[in-house]
Design a protein around this motif. Structure first.
Motif, PDB file in Angstrom:
ATOM      1  N   LEU A 226       0.712  -1.334   0.015  1.00 14.33           N
ATOM      2  CA  LEU A 226      -0.003   0.280  -0.091  1.00 14.33           C
ATOM      3  C   LEU A 226       1.053   1.314  -0.754  1.00 14.33           C
ATOM      4  CD1 LEU A 226      -2.524   1.136  -0.084  1.00 14.33           C
ATOM      5  CD2 LEU A 226      -2.463   1.086   2.715  1.00 14.33           C
ATOM      6  N   VAL A 227       0.859   2.137  -0.984  1.00 15.56           N
ATOM      7  CA  VAL A 227       1.339   3.361  -1.294  1.00 15.56           C
ATOM      8  C   VAL A 227       0.914   4.517  -0.760  1.00 15.56           C
ATOM      9  CG1 VAL A 227       2.764   4.464  -2.718  1.00 15.56           C
ATOM     10  CG2 VAL A 227       2.724   1.988  -2.588  1.00 15.56           C
ATOM     11  N   GLN A 228      -0.561   4.273  -1.291  1.00 15.84           N
ATOM     12  CA  GLN A 228      -1.351   5.606  -0.581  1.00 15.84           C
ATOM     13  C   GLN A 228      -2.185   5.371  -1.037  1.00 15.84           C
ATOM     14  OE1 GLN A 228      -0.696   9.580  -2.885  1.00 15.84           O
ATOM     15  NE2 GLN A 228       0.457   8.917  -4.864  1.00 15.84           N
ATOM     16  N   VAL A 229      -3.464   6.282  -0.509  1.00 18.57           N
ATOM     17  CA  VAL A 229      -4.965   6.400  -0.803  1.00 18.57           C
ATOM     18  C   VAL A 229      -5.156   7.548  -1.791  1.00 18.57           C
ATOM     19  CG1 VAL A 229      -6.560   6.091  -0.024  1.00 18.57           C
ATOM     20  CG2 VAL A 229      -5.008   4.755   1.106  1.00 18.57           C
ATOM     21  N   PHE A 230      -6.321   7.539  -2.858  1.00 18.92           N
ATOM     22  CA  PHE A 230      -7.027   8.981  -3.140  1.00 18.92           C
ATOM     23  C   PHE A 230      -7.738   8.450  -2.513  1.00 18.92           C
ATOM     24  CE2 PHE A 230      -4.406   6.238  -7.060  1.00 18.92           C
ATOM     25  CZ  PHE A 230      -3.634   6.544  -7.321  1.00 18.92           C
ATOM     26  N   ARG A 250      -2.019   0.089   6.626  1.00 23.44           N
ATOM     27  CA  ARG A 250      -1.209   0.933   7.003  1.00 23.44           C
ATOM     28  C   ARG A 250      -0.451   1.079   6.120  1.00 23.44           C
ATOM     29  NH1 ARG A 250       1.734  -0.969  12.506  1.00 23.44           N
ATOM     30  NH2 ARG A 250       1.828  -3.098  10.009  1.00 23.44           N
ATOM     31  N   PRO A 251      -0.301   2.253   5.776  1.00 28.05           N
ATOM     32  CA  PRO A 251       0.494   2.951   4.284  1.00 28.05           C
ATOM     33  C   PRO A 251       2.210   1.546   4.607  1.00 28.05           C
ATOM     34  CG  PRO A 251      -0.204   5.003   4.784  1.00 28.05           C
ATOM     35  CD  PRO A 251      -0.209   3.665   6.178  1.00 28.05           C
ATOM     36  N   GLY A 252       2.224   0.864   3.253  1.00 24.06           N
ATOM     37  CA  GLY A 252       3.363   0.322   3.779  1.00 24.06           C
ATOM     38  C   GLY A 252       3.247  -0.943   3.973  1.00 24.06           C
ATOM     39  N   ALA A 293       7.329   2.939  -0.686  1.00 16.14           N
ATOM     40  CA  ALA A 293       7.243   4.116  -0.707  1.00 16.14           C
ATOM     41  C   ALA A 293       7.520   5.409  -0.168  1.00 16.14           C
ATOM     42  CB  ALA A 293       6.766   4.905  -1.968  1.00 16.14           C
ATOM     43  N   ASP A 294       7.708   5.972   0.463  1.00 17.01           N
ATOM     44  CA  ASP A 294       7.661   7.513   1.869  1.00 17.01           C
ATOM     45  C   ASP A 294       6.493   7.951   1.685  1.00 17.01           C
ATOM     46  OD1 ASP A 294       8.994   8.539  -0.241  1.00 17.01           O
ATOM     47  OD2 ASP A 294      10.694   8.766   0.841  1.00 17.01           O
ATOM     48  N   VAL A 295       5.712   8.341   0.403  1.00 15.77           N
ATOM     49  CA  VAL A 295       5.081   8.975   0.171  1.00 15.77           C
ATOM     50  C   VAL A 295       3.478   9.314   1.295  1.00 15.77           C
ATOM     51  CG1 VAL A 295       2.708   9.366  -1.312  1.00 15.77           C
ATOM     52  CG2 VAL A 295       4.796   8.768  -1.995  1.00 15.77           C
ATOM     53  N   ALA A 296       3.394   8.416   2.206  1.00 15.79           N
ATOM     54  CA  ALA A 296       2.419   8.499   2.936  1.00 15.79           C
ATOM     55  C   ALA A 296       2.768   7.476   4.128  1.00 15.79           C
ATOM     56  CB  ALA A 296       0.965   8.430   2.643  1.00 15.79           C
ATOM     57  N   ASP A 297       4.432   7.094   3.961  1.00 17.06           N
ATOM     58  CA  ASP A 297       4.656   5.964   4.848  1.00 17.06           C
ATOM     59  C   ASP A 297       5.542   6.635   6.165  1.00 17.06           C
ATOM     60  OD1 ASP A 297       5.333   3.982   6.664  1.00 17.06           O
ATOM     61  OD2 ASP A 297       6.098   2.632   5.102  1.00 17.06           O
ATOM     62  N   PRO A 298       5.178   7.119   7.262  1.00 16.09           N
ATOM     63  CA  PRO A 298       6.185   7.938   8.310  1.00 16.09           C
ATOM     64  C   PRO A 298       7.006   5.822   9.481  1.00 16.09           C
ATOM     65  CG  PRO A 298       3.850   7.235   9.562  1.00 16.09           C
ATOM     66  CD  PRO A 298       3.617   6.738   7.552  1.00 16.09           C
ATOM     67  N   VAL A 357     -11.724   6.289   7.333  1.00 17.35           N
ATOM     68  CA  VAL A 357     -10.904   6.914   8.296  1.00 17.35           C
ATOM     69  C   VAL A 357      -9.838   5.902   7.174  1.00 17.35           C
ATOM     70  CG1 VAL A 357     -10.083   6.071  10.697  1.00 17.35           C
ATOM     71  CG2 VAL A 357     -12.662   6.440  10.280  1.00 17.35           C
ATOM     72  N   LEU A 358      -8.926   5.688   7.525  1.00 21.55           N
ATOM     73  CA  LEU A 358      -7.458   5.310   6.854  1.00 21.55           C
ATOM     74  C   LEU A 358      -6.295   5.063   7.970  1.00 21.55           C
ATOM     75  CD1 LEU A 358      -7.188   7.894   4.100  1.00 21.55           C
ATOM     76  CD2 LEU A 358      -8.127   6.189   4.069  1.00 21.55           C
ATOM     77  N   ARG A 359      -5.911   4.093   8.377  1.00 19.37           N
ATOM     78  CA  ARG A 359      -4.897   3.564   9.340  1.00 19.37           C
ATOM     79  C   ARG A 359      -4.106   3.710   8.707  1.00 19.37           C
ATOM     80  NH1 ARG A 359      -3.645  -2.266  11.470  1.00 19.37           N
ATOM     81  NH2 ARG A 359      -2.432  -2.097  13.112  1.00 19.37           N
ATOM     82  N   SER A 360      -3.152   4.041  10.130  1.00 23.17           N
ATOM     83  CA  SER A 360      -1.797   4.481  10.309  1.00 23.17           C
ATOM     84  C   SER A 360      -0.975   3.669  10.621  1.00 23.17           C
ATOM     85  CB  SER A 360      -1.661   6.334   9.680  1.00 23.17           C
ATOM     86  OG  SER A 360       0.414   6.518   9.462  1.00 23.17           O
TER      87      SER A 360
END
Length: 452
Positions: A226-230, A250-252, A293-298, A357-360
């Protein structure tokens, strides 16, 4: 304040191009072709007669061909050398530090610019070379594009500068300290971007909503990371269906086709959700990649730094100093991450009702990622154990909430238990207790003064 959705196909395309090696050199080649054609047309339009412009190339057709041929032939050899050095650098970074560092090298603007200058100059010289003609050729009169040849000479000088810059830059890039600094900078930019979004939402830190018994799982239709969500299209689809959607990845995280990746339930307890339609909307709205990718992944920067530390502690490398340096970067990133307990994203509809709700990642999950593996692999090394206690003290000092302090306490207890069972070489249980007291004091808001 209503949450503004972010993300889209344009953003995904931009991220894809900035993370690739080819866009900037390709743009340089296209520009070189355009300049080669445009400047030769300018040369033909000006005409020089017997009195050429000062400070431009004044040789004849033979000299022009020789110069352009020398530029083209030498630059293709130099470009081949640079590509070879780039491949060697990528191989070294992948095998000795972490395969995930390749992204950092590929998106390096200095490397892309140098390759673009060399390839552009090569193509420009070929384009101009085709227009040079002697008096005995079919056209009947000689033609030397003097301005174009002069520009080719200037491009050749720029290529020499690009070569020197590339070699100097690569010698710095091969240093592990430079790699870790670049990873730290990338991770800091990602965290700042996520923090800006969270501030815009004006949503306080709080756990994920409880998934009701009536919720239905939504399965993924393809696999990847999962890289990012539109967010915009997905929020529109969920709102139109009168549902609430919780993305459980989660992202990543890895997404596997056919496995649940989200939960959806209706706002009206008496109605069901349209699973098929929401799965289609979810498929269109998530960007799955073949690599993280680090687009939205802390967490991705921490993952790279932990990889470097773990690889440094392997028997084949045995470099605890590098592991300690990596932990210093981990400590700084974890301290910055303490600005929030969670990095979840919440989106509301026009009426302010929470729909998406987008889990991170949470602070405790980031702390576990940054500490656990290194604690295991470096449990008998004095440098690593000492740095781990110092890391926990530094993070404890910056911890803002009881949840963050509990997370630090949990890892402190695990580290103390491990060190008591097997103290690092040259240290005793008294040393372990002294290290632990440093963290305890930091959790209490006090920093121990140095012993006199």
């Amino acid at each position: 304040m209503r949450s503004r959705p972010r993300g889209g196909r344009v953003q995904a395309l931009r991220e894809a191009t900035t993370g690739a090696l080819w866009p900037l050199p390709t743009a340089a080649i296209l520009l070189a072709v355009g300049l080669g054609i445009g400047l030769t047309e300018l040369d033909q339009a000006l005409g020089y007669g017997e009195d050429p412009i000062r400070f431009v190339f004044t040789g004849g057709p033979s000299a022009a061909r020789t110069l352009l041929s020398a530029i083209a032939s030498s630059l293709i050899s130099v470009t081949t050398l640079l590509f070879s050095l780039t491949i060697v650098t990528l191989q070294l970074a992948s095998s000795q530090y972490s395969p995930r560092l390749l992204q950092t090298f590929v998106r390096d603007r200095v490397v892309q610019t140098c390759l673009g200058v060399l390839l552009g100059t090569f193509v420009y010289a070929l384009v101009v070379l085709r227009t040079v003609r002697s008096a005995d050729e079919a056209q009947g009169s000689s033609f030397v594009p003097r301005i174009s040849v002069t520009v080719a000479f200037l491009f050749a000088l720029a290529s020499v500068a690009a070569l020197v810059t590339f070699l100097s830059h690569q010698t710095r890039q091969l240093r592990v300290e430079t790699m870790m600094r670049d990873v730290h900078s990338e991770s800091a930019r990602t965290r700042a971007r996520l923090h800006e979004r969270q501030e815009e939402d004006q949503q306080p830190d709080r756990p994920l909503p409880q998934v009701p018994d009536s919720a239905r799982p939504l399965c993924a239709r393809s696999s990847g990371f999962l890289v990012q969500v539109f967010e915009g299209p997905l929020l529109e689809a969920v709102t139109g269906a009168g549902a609430v959607l919780l993305l459980d990845r989660r992202p990543g995280d890895t997404v596997v086709a056919g496995a649940p990746m989200a939960w959806a339930w209706s706002q009206d307890a008496g109605n069901g959700v349209q699973v098929e339609e929401l799965e289609k909307a979810l498929q269109r709205a998530v960007h799955l990649g073949h690599e993280r990718a680090d687009v939205a992944d802390p967490s991705y920067g921490l993952r790279k730094l932990v990889d470097i530390a773990a690889r440094a502690l392997s028997p084949g490398i045995n470099d605890p100093t590098t592991a300690g340096h990596a932990l210093s970067h981990v400590s700084a990133l974890l301290g910055d991450a303490a600005a929030r307990d969670t990095w979840h994203r919440r989106l509301t509809d026009e009426d302010g009702a929470e729909r998406l709700v987008l889990r991170s990642w949470t602070f405790s999950e980031l702390l576990e990622l940054g500490v656990t593996q290194v604690r295991y692999y470096g449990r008998e090394d004095l440098t690593v154990v000492d740095r781990l206690f110092a890391l926990l003290a530094e993070v404890a000092w910056r911890a803002r909430t009881p949840a963050q302090q509990r997370a630090v306490r949990q890892h402190l207890d695990a580290l103390v238990e491990q060190s008591r069972t097997s103290p690092p070489a040259g240290r005793t249980l008294d040393d372990v207790q002294r290290w632990a007291r440093t963290v305890d004091e930091a959790l209490a808001g006090r920093w121990l003064r140095p012993a006199s």
